[in-house]
Design a protein around this motif. Sequence first.
Motif, short mmCIF file in Angstrom:
data_model
loop_
_atom_site.label_atom_id
_atom_site.label_comp_id
_atom_site.label_asym_id
_atom_site.label_seq_id
_atom_site.Cartn_x
_atom_site.Cartn_y
_atom_site.Cartn_z
N THR A 19 46.16 37.52 29.75
CA THR A 19 45.55 37.93 31.01
C THR A 19 44.35 37.04 31.31
OG1 THR A 19 44.08 39.50 29.91
CG2 THR A 19 46.20 40.35 30.66
N PRO A 20 43.91 37.01 32.56
CA PRO A 20 42.70 36.23 32.88
C PRO A 20 41.47 36.80 32.17
CG PRO A 20 43.89 36.83 34.88
CD PRO A 20 44.53 37.58 33.75
N VAL A 21 40.53 35.95 31.90
CA VAL A 21 39.29 36.36 31.22
C VAL A 21 38.60 37.47 32.01
CG1 VAL A 21 36.99 35.60 30.50
CG2 VAL A 21 38.95 34.14 30.07
N THR A 22 38.69 37.41 33.32
CA THR A 22 38.02 38.42 34.15
C THR A 22 38.64 39.80 33.99
OG1 THR A 22 39.46 37.78 36.01
CG2 THR A 22 37.27 36.75 35.90
N ASN A 23 39.85 39.90 33.44
CA ASN A 23 40.50 41.19 33.23
C ASN A 23 40.25 41.77 31.85
OD1 ASN A 23 41.50 40.90 35.79
ND2 ASN A 23 43.62 40.64 35.18
N VAL A 24 39.53 41.06 31.00
CA VAL A 24 39.23 41.56 29.65
C VAL A 24 38.12 42.60 29.75
CG1 VAL A 24 38.36 40.94 27.37
CG2 VAL A 24 39.94 39.41 28.55
N SER A 25 38.40 43.81 29.26
CA SER A 25 37.41 44.88 29.33
C SER A 25 36.29 44.63 28.32
CB SER A 25 38.06 46.23 29.03
OG SER A 25 38.46 46.29 27.67
N GLN A 26 35.16 45.24 28.57
CA GLN A 26 34.01 45.11 27.67
C GLN A 26 34.36 45.63 26.28
OE1 GLN A 26 31.15 43.58 28.49
NE2 GLN A 26 30.33 43.84 26.44
N SER A 27 35.11 46.72 26.22
CA SER A 27 35.47 47.29 24.91
C SER A 27 36.42 46.36 24.15
CB SER A 27 36.08 48.68 25.06
OG SER A 27 37.27 48.64 25.80
N GLU A 28 37.35 45.72 24.85
CA GLU A 28 38.26 44.77 24.20
C GLU A 28 37.48 43.54 23.71
OE1 GLU A 28 41.82 42.95 22.80
OE2 GLU A 28 41.16 44.99 23.11
#
Length: 113
Positions: free
Chosen positions: A61-70
């Motif tokens: 996924t794009p970096v912008t879709n990575v959640s803070q918790s992930e």
Amino acid sequence: MELLRFLDTVGAESLTATSDWVYELLKNEQRRHLVLYLSEQEAETPISRVAADVASRCDGTPVTNVSQSEQERVRFRLEQEHLPRLADYGIISWSYGEDVVEPIPSVLYSDEG
């Protein structure tokens, strides 16, 4: 099928000449993405950015879709497992508590014969 594509790109000579520790080191997906990411960098990178990019690559996924918790979960694995292992093998210079990660020197993966 994936194994056959891999064998085609690597070649028998490289495959048999590679040390077992290389395969052991690269058997983890996150570590493979970490090594690729660090080999592409030209300057030290904040560990939070490294974690986001590794998570992005692993999830596709794009970096912008990575959640803070992930990102935090991956950062924890980087600090506790992956970065120390790369440092133990002399691939990078890193110590626990450092906020940045240096790129993998190109001399390590240049083709010198």
